[in-house]
Design a protein around this motif. Structure first.
Motif, mmCIF file in Angstrom:
data_model
loop_
_atom_site.group_PDB
_atom_site.id
_atom_site.type_symbol
_atom_site.label_atom_id
_atom_site.label_comp_id
_atom_site.label_asym_id
_atom_site.label_seq_id
_atom_site.Cartn_x
_atom_site.Cartn_y
_atom_site.Cartn_z
ATOM 1 N N ASN A 1 0.858 -1.178 0.000
ATOM 2 C CA ASN A 1 0.000 0.000 0.000
ATOM 3 C C ASN A 1 0.900 1.236 0.000
ATOM 4 O OD1 ASN A 1 0.598 0.680 2.870
ATOM 5 N ND2 ASN A 1 -0.509 -1.244 3.226
ATOM 6 N N ILE A 2 0.307 2.406 -0.037
ATOM 7 C CA ILE A 2 1.115 3.616 -0.190
ATOM 8 C C ILE A 2 1.922 3.931 1.071
ATOM 9 C CG2 ILE A 2 -0.590 5.324 0.546
ATOM 10 C CD1 ILE A 2 1.785 5.511 -2.519
ATOM 11 N N ALA A 3 1.440 3.538 2.242
ATOM 12 C CA ALA A 3 2.207 3.759 3.470
ATOM 13 C C ALA A 3 3.465 2.892 3.477
ATOM 14 C CB ALA A 3 1.344 3.466 4.696
ATOM 15 N N GLN A 4 3.336 1.637 3.053
ATOM 16 C CA GLN A 4 4.514 0.763 2.982
ATOM 17 C C GLN A 4 5.487 1.266 1.925
ATOM 18 O OE1 GLN A 4 4.573 -3.356 1.242
ATOM 19 N NE2 GLN A 4 4.875 -3.948 3.390
ATOM 20 N N THR A 5 4.983 1.858 0.867
ATOM 21 C CA THR A 5 5.838 2.432 -0.171
ATOM 22 C C THR A 5 6.750 3.503 0.425
ATOM 23 O OG1 THR A 5 4.128 2.009 -1.835
ATOM 24 C CG2 THR A 5 5.839 3.606 -2.396
ATOM 25 N N LEU A 6 6.168 4.382 1.227
ATOM 26 C CA LEU A 6 6.973 5.409 1.893
ATOM 27 C C LEU A 6 8.008 4.772 2.816
ATOM 28 C CD1 LEU A 6 7.560 8.391 2.583
ATOM 29 C CD2 LEU A 6 5.784 8.229 4.338
ATOM 30 N N GLN A 7 7.621 3.725 3.531
ATOM 31 C CA GLN A 7 8.551 3.043 4.433
ATOM 32 C C GLN A 7 9.737 2.446 3.677
ATOM 33 O OE1 GLN A 7 6.042 0.227 6.450
ATOM 34 N NE2 GLN A 7 4.932 1.817 7.581
ATOM 35 N N PHE A 8 9.508 1.945 2.465
ATOM 36 C CA PHE A 8 10.596 1.405 1.651
ATOM 37 C C PHE A 8 11.661 2.475 1.382
ATOM 38 C CE2 PHE A 8 7.983 -2.177 -0.577
ATOM 39 C CZ PHE A 8 8.149 -2.979 0.546
ATOM 40 N N ILE A 9 11.213 3.694 1.100
ATOM 41 C CA ILE A 9 12.160 4.773 0.825
ATOM 42 C C ILE A 9 12.866 5.197 2.114
ATOM 43 C CG2 ILE A 9 12.478 6.937 -0.442
ATOM 44 C CD1 ILE A 9 9.490 6.615 -1.307
ATOM 45 N N GLN A 10 12.106 5.321 3.179
ATOM 46 C CA GLN A 10 12.695 5.724 4.456
ATOM 47 C C GLN A 10 13.743 4.734 4.947
ATOM 48 O OE1 GLN A 10 8.853 5.987 6.468
ATOM 49 N NE2 GLN A 10 9.131 8.189 6.777
ATOM 50 N N SER A 11 13.521 3.450 4.673
ATOM 51 C CA SER A 11 14.428 2.408 5.160
ATOM 52 C C SER A 11 15.654 2.228 4.264
ATOM 53 C CB SER A 11 13.686 1.072 5.259
ATOM 54 O OG SER A 11 13.358 0.585 3.956
ATOM 55 N N GLY A 12 15.644 2.824 3.076
ATOM 56 C CA GLY A 12 16.752 2.659 2.141
ATOM 57 C C GLY A 12 16.554 1.524 1.154
ATOM 58 N N ALA A 13 15.410 0.837 1.218
ATOM 59 C CA ALA A 13 15.130 -0.234 0.252
ATOM 60 C C ALA A 13 14.899 0.327 -1.148
ATOM 61 C CB ALA A 13 13.914 -1.044 0.696
ATOM 62 N N ALA A 14 14.611 1.621 -1.233
ATOM 63 C CA ALA A 14 14.468 2.304 -2.519
ATOM 64 C C ALA A 14 15.109 3.680 -2.395
ATOM 65 C CB ALA A 14 13.002 2.436 -2.899
ATOM 66 N N ASP A 15 15.634 4.186 -3.508
ATOM 67 C CA ASP A 15 16.274 5.504 -3.511
ATOM 68 C C ASP A 15 15.247 6.634 -3.510
ATOM 69 O OD1 ASP A 15 18.838 4.196 -4.007
ATOM 70 O OD2 ASP A 15 18.104 3.901 -6.044
ATOM 71 N N ALA A 16 14.117 6.365 -4.123
ATOM 72 C CA ALA A 16 13.069 7.363 -4.275
ATOM 73 C C ALA A 16 11.752 6.629 -4.461
ATOM 74 C CB ALA A 16 13.357 8.262 -5.472
ATOM 75 N N GLY A 17 10.666 7.367 -4.506
ATOM 76 C CA GLY A 17 9.378 6.723 -4.719
ATOM 77 C C GLY A 17 8.305 7.726 -5.049
ATOM 78 N N ILE A 18 7.182 7.206 -5.497
ATOM 79 C CA ILE A 18 6.017 8.041 -5.777
ATOM 80 C C ILE A 18 4.983 7.723 -4.702
ATOM 81 C CG2 ILE A 18 4.195 8.600 -7.416
ATOM 82 C CD1 ILE A 18 6.088 7.836 -9.661
ATOM 83 N N VAL A 19 4.664 8.733 -3.893
ATOM 84 C CA VAL A 19 3.791 8.534 -2.744
ATOM 85 C C VAL A 19 2.682 9.581 -2.736
ATOM 86 C CG1 VAL A 19 5.699 7.571 -1.407
ATOM 87 C CG2 VAL A 19 5.170 10.000 -1.183
ATOM 88 N N ALA A 20 1.745 9.409 -1.825
ATOM 89 C CA ALA A 20 0.665 10.377 -1.659
ATOM 90 C C ALA A 20 1.204 11.651 -1.023
ATOM 91 C CB ALA A 20 -0.433 9.782 -0.773
ATOM 92 N N MET A 21 0.766 12.786 -1.512
ATOM 93 C CA MET A 21 1.183 14.041 -0.897
ATOM 94 C C MET A 21 0.784 14.086 0.574
ATOM 95 S SD MET A 21 0.361 18.012 -1.884
ATOM 96 C CE MET A 21 1.675 18.148 -3.081
ATOM 97 N N SER A 22 -0.342 13.481 0.926
ATOM 98 C CA SER A 22 -0.807 13.493 2.310
ATOM 99 C C SER A 22 0.201 12.861 3.257
ATOM 100 C CB SER A 22 -2.149 12.761 2.426
ATOM 101 O OG SER A 22 -2.032 11.410 2.001
ATOM 102 N N LEU A 23 1.004 11.913 2.760
ATOM 103 C CA LEU A 23 2.046 11.306 3.587
ATOM 104 C C LEU A 23 3.300 12.163 3.592
ATOM 105 C CD1 LEU A 23 1.743 7.529 2.577
ATOM 106 C CD2 LEU A 23 0.526 8.780 4.373
ATOM 107 N N ALA A 24 3.636 12.747 2.444
ATOM 108 C CA ALA A 24 4.872 13.521 2.322
ATOM 109 C C ALA A 24 4.865 14.768 3.187
ATOM 110 C CB ALA A 24 5.102 13.902 0.860
ATOM 111 N N ILE A 25 3.677 15.363 3.404
ATOM 112 C CA ILE A 25 3.629 16.608 4.172
ATOM 113 C C ILE A 25 3.110 16.405 5.590
ATOM 114 C CG2 ILE A 25 3.325 17.929 2.053
ATOM 115 C CD1 ILE A 25 0.430 18.404 2.816
ATOM 116 N N ALA A 26 2.921 15.153 6.002
ATOM 117 C CA ALA A 26 2.483 14.886 7.370
ATOM 118 C C ALA A 26 3.544 15.389 8.357
ATOM 119 C CB ALA A 26 2.241 13.398 7.566
ATOM 120 N N PRO A 27 3.142 15.929 9.508
ATOM 121 C CA PRO A 27 4.104 16.479 10.459
ATOM 122 C C PRO A 27 5.216 15.512 10.841
ATOM 123 C CG PRO A 27 1.894 17.136 11.073
ATOM 124 C CD PRO A 27 1.750 16.171 9.934
#
Length: 244
Positions: free
Chosen positions: A160-186
């Motif tokens: 899902n899109i939350a796990q996608t963000l986690q992949f980038i945060q963990s270094g499993a991916a260099d970059a990713g396409i995610v929901a803006m709602s996750l990218a700008i969350a506090p």
């Protein structure tokens, strides 16, 4: 007088009602804030929220998963449930329009605006297009931008899109396409940099919900989500709002 005082103070508190919500993963942060504010006004309603892929939830709900309300990243899925007799047809509603961004960690040398064309890109995370609306939007956007063929072999698919963000945060991916709602969350802001993909590069992402089990609690939550307080929170998390 004492008896009256005791009877009033000893009166049992009303038992909380549980409202079970299946929610798209892009709502992870926005809905937590919405839920906190809703509980202040409706303390007797106990919200139980599960986050995941909208497509997977749709499959579960067709098999009668025990949820009262479904908040999908694609309004077509609630509409299908209503058409199939699994929800009230008049309870389908659109609550937001989603947006997608290219996100890279703050320490990355990659530029989110050009990373899709970068030869140094090794792994790109997106949600699985087979069941995640944000994954389908990401794939269509890359095709529209003319970069899909060059990155297809570098894709890392999140459930899902939350796990996608986690992949980038963990270094499993260099970059990713995610929901803006996750990218700008506090809790995420400051951890990375993003570039918003132009809206004309992918189909409009109308996000919708439906009441699966009708109840006063479900109707109250839907009303609050669509009212000014709920809409203002959604807007702060980067969602466009219906009618604006």
């Amino acid at each position: 007088m004492l008896a009256g005082f005791l009877s009033s103070t000893c009166a049992p508190h009303p038992r909380p009602h549980t409202l079970s919500i299946a929610a798209a993963a892009d709502l992870n942060f926005a809905l937590e804030e919405i839920s906190r504010e809703f509980r202040k006004i409706h303390p007797a309603t106990d919200l139980k929220i599960a986050y995941g892929s909208s497509g997977n939830f749709y499959t579960q709900l067709r098999n009668h998963a025990p949820f009262d309300l479904f908040l999908s990243a694609d309004v077509e899925l609630p509409r299908k449930l209503a058409q199939e007799g699994l929800a009230a047809a008049d309870s389908v509603f659109v609550y937001a329009v989603g947006r997608i961004v290219v996100w890279v960690p703050a320490q990355s040398p990659l530029d989110p605006a050009t990373v899709l064309q970068s030869k140094t890109l090794r792994h790109l995370a997106i949600a699985n297009p087979r069941h995640a609306p944000y994954g389908r939007a990401a794939e269509l956007a890359m095709r529209s931008l003319g970069v899909y063929d060059s990155v297809e072999g570098k894709l890392v698919l999140g459930e899902n899109i939350a796990q996608t963000l986690q992949f980038i945060q963990s270094g499993a991916a260099d970059a990713g396409i995610v929901a803006m709602s996750l990218a700008i969350a506090p809790s995420v802001r400051g951890q990375g940099r993003y570039w918003e993909i132009p809206l004309d590069a992918y189909p409009k992402m109308e996000q919708g919900g439906v009441i699966l089990k009708d109840s006063p609690d479900a109707r109250e939550f839907r009303s609050w989500l669509l009212a000014p307080d709920g809409r203002s929170i959604l807007k702060r998390y980067g969602f466009y709002l219906p009618g604006e």
